[in-house]
Design a protein around this motif. Structure first.
Motif, PDB file in Angstrom:
ATOM      1  N   VAL A 269      87.120  36.166  63.601  1.00  0.00           N
ATOM      2  CA  VAL A 269      87.212  37.247  62.618  1.00  0.00           C
ATOM      3  C   VAL A 269      85.797  37.646  62.226  1.00  0.00           C
ATOM      4  O   VAL A 269      85.011  36.803  61.784  1.00  0.00           O
ATOM      5  CB  VAL A 269      88.002  36.801  61.372  1.00  0.00           C
ATOM      6  N   ASP A 270      85.437  38.915  62.412  1.00  0.00           N
ATOM      7  CA  ASP A 270      84.109  39.423  62.052  1.00  0.00           C
ATOM      8  C   ASP A 270      84.149  40.022  60.656  1.00  0.00           C
ATOM      9  O   ASP A 270      85.124  40.682  60.274  1.00  0.00           O
ATOM     10  CB  ASP A 270      83.646  40.482  63.046  1.00  0.00           C
ATOM     11  N   VAL A 271      83.060  39.808  59.900  1.00  0.00           N
ATOM     12  CA  VAL A 271      83.005  40.311  58.529  1.00  0.00           C
ATOM     13  C   VAL A 271      81.591  40.802  58.239  1.00  0.00           C
ATOM     14  O   VAL A 271      80.601  40.234  58.715  1.00  0.00           O
ATOM     15  CB  VAL A 271      83.425  39.208  57.528  1.00  0.00           C
ATOM     16  N   ASP A 272      81.496  41.881  57.488  1.00  0.00           N
ATOM     17  CA  ASP A 272      80.206  42.444  57.102  1.00  0.00           C
ATOM     18  C   ASP A 272      79.496  41.504  56.131  1.00  0.00           C
ATOM     19  O   ASP A 272      80.090  40.979  55.195  1.00  0.00           O
ATOM     20  CB  ASP A 272      80.401  43.811  56.447  1.00  0.00           C
ATOM     21  N   ASN A 273      78.194  41.296  56.374  1.00  0.00           N
ATOM     22  CA  ASN A 273      77.428  40.363  55.539  1.00  0.00           C
ATOM     23  C   ASN A 273      76.052  40.932  55.202  1.00  0.00           C
ATOM     24  O   ASN A 273      75.066  40.201  55.136  1.00  0.00           O
ATOM     25  CB  ASN A 273      77.282  39.018  56.266  1.00  0.00           C
ATOM     26  N   ARG A 274      76.015  42.230  54.981  1.00  0.00           N
ATOM     27  CA  ARG A 274      74.716  42.829  54.674  1.00  0.00           C
ATOM     28  C   ARG A 274      74.162  42.380  53.321  1.00  0.00           C
ATOM     29  O   ARG A 274      72.954  42.478  53.079  1.00  0.00           O
ATOM     30  CB  ARG A 274      74.824  44.357  54.724  1.00  0.00           C
ATOM     31  N   ASP A 275      75.031  41.881  52.444  1.00  0.00           N
ATOM     32  CA  ASP A 275      74.530  41.355  51.183  1.00  0.00           C
ATOM     33  C   ASP A 275      74.076  39.902  51.295  1.00  0.00           C
ATOM     34  O   ASP A 275      73.603  39.317  50.324  1.00  0.00           O
ATOM     35  CB  ASP A 275      75.595  41.463  50.089  1.00  0.00           C
TER      36      ASP A 275
END
Length: 386
Positions: A269-275
């Motif tokens: 599962v891919d998830v955004d982690n720009r923070d």
């Protein structure tokens, strides 16, 4: 008087009472309106979606590491330096050998040219019997021998040129550059350490792109067939409080892992982690959403009786329940979504109906009423408690 008191006490002790307290009454389950969500839960670990282990392709002493853990690097940036002196010496020796062979080649080419001139002259003289046949044959042999020597020297130069190219490549490998932009997340070797690349590739550091993280969730074989790519999923981490990360399933790997005789399949599962709140190695509690519904009739799961497979339909599985009240009786209800606490009623009961739980289910309903937990039937009961 004493005899009368004794008789009254004995009568009360021997006579059974028909009064029942509230605690002895069966706990009834009420059909309520609320939200429900059916999920498959699993444990997962976070890792970067894209990362590379940067290793050494040549043996030598690690002189300098140019970056530190946490530094952001660009593609092509110098990361580390291995002692280049041995490889530089090999390159110099190869170049000197090539120069020596090139000098020999020039001399041999001159001899071949002279041998060809003699051969051509003797061939013309042979026609007029100016030279003997043996002299002509000797000049022919000398010419062919000179040409063969020239060809041998040219081949040696090509061989040495190939060796030089390899040594120059190894010399270039003493400087290690970033193959992609990312963050240095791990350092596996230290300055001054001797790296041996003859047997295995020694790892120096690891680069990763942290803007996108991947959760590698391990799902039991009993549940994995209910999942599919692009399915909605959310997860929480230890210390994240009420925050949930929303994502979708990218891939279900076909090869399982067997741990203590338990077959587990890896779901990515891919998830955004720009923070940058998610970090490598974090544990995640995964919730794969099979379905959800809002403001639908709900019944406690333990209020359902035996399943009636004869009445299963497209609406859902069928169960028999006993409706409380003067007009009550046994009914068949169609159940849709369900979780550990509630089930969605699709047919057979209406909001407000009260159901007598089957044997063994009363105590569980009582305990649920005493401790409803943070989620009531009107507050998304489909979210399991961690």
């Amino acid at each position: 008087m004493l005899l009368l008191t004794t008789a009254i006490a004995a009568y009360r002790w021997l006579t059974p009472t028909n009064k029942s307290t509230d605690a002895d009454r069966p706990a009834l389950a009420t059909v309520t309106l609320g939200d429900i969500e059916e999920t498959v839960t699993a444990q997962g670990k976070l890792e970067p979606k894209e990362y590379v282990d940067v290793g050494a392709q040549v043996t030598g002493q690690l002189q300098k590491i140019q970056v530190k853990i946490g530094d952001n690097v660009e593609a092509g940036q110098l990361l580390a330096q291995i002692d280049p002196r041995i490889y530089a010496a090999r390159v110099a020796a190869d170049e000197a050998n090539i120069k020596n062979l090139q000098a020999q080649l020039r001399g041999q080419q001159a001899q071949a040219l002279f041998a060809r001139q003699q051969y051509e002259r003797n061939r013309e003289l042979l026609v007029s019997h100016g030279v003997s046949v043996q002299d002509f044959q000797n000049s022919e042999f000398t010419l062919k021998n000179a040409d063969a020597t020239v060809a041998a020297l040219e081949a040696q130069i090509e061989q040495l040129q190939s060796t030089l190219n390899g040594d120059k490549t190894n010399l270039g490998y003493t400087k290690i550059y970033a193959s992609m932009a990312g963050t240095m997340v791990d350092q596996k070797a230290r300055e001054g350490q001797t790296l041996n690349a003859n047997q295995t590739t020694p790892m120096i550091l690891q680069l990763a792109k942290l803007d996108t993280m991947t959760v590698r969730a391990q799902v039991a074989e009993a549940d994995v067939m209910r999942l599919h790519p692009a399915m909605a999923v959310y997860f929480t981490t230890m210390g994240s409080g009420e925050r949930r990360w929303q994502a979708t399933v990218r891939q279900i790997l076909p090869t399982p892992e067997v741990i203590n005789n338990v077959v587990l399949y890896n779901v990515l599962v891919d998830v955004d982690n720009r923070d940058r709140q998610l970090m490598t190695g974090m544990s995640a509690q995964m919730f794969f959403v099979l379905g959800k519904a809002e403001q639908v009739p709900l019944i406690p799961i333990n209020a359902l009786g035996a399943r009636d497979r004869r009445n299963d339909s497209d609406l859902g599985d069928a169960y028999r329940v006993k409706v409380a009240g003067p007009d009550g009786g046994e009914k068949v209800v169609q159940i849709g979504l369900r979780n550990r606490r509630f089930a969605e009623v699709r047919a057979g009961l209406a909001v407000g109906d009260r159901v007598e739980p089957p044997a063994g289910g009363e105590d569980k309903i009582k305990n649920r009423r005493k401790d409803p937990g943070p989620l009531g039937p009107n507050a998304a009961p489909g979210v399991p408690r961690l």
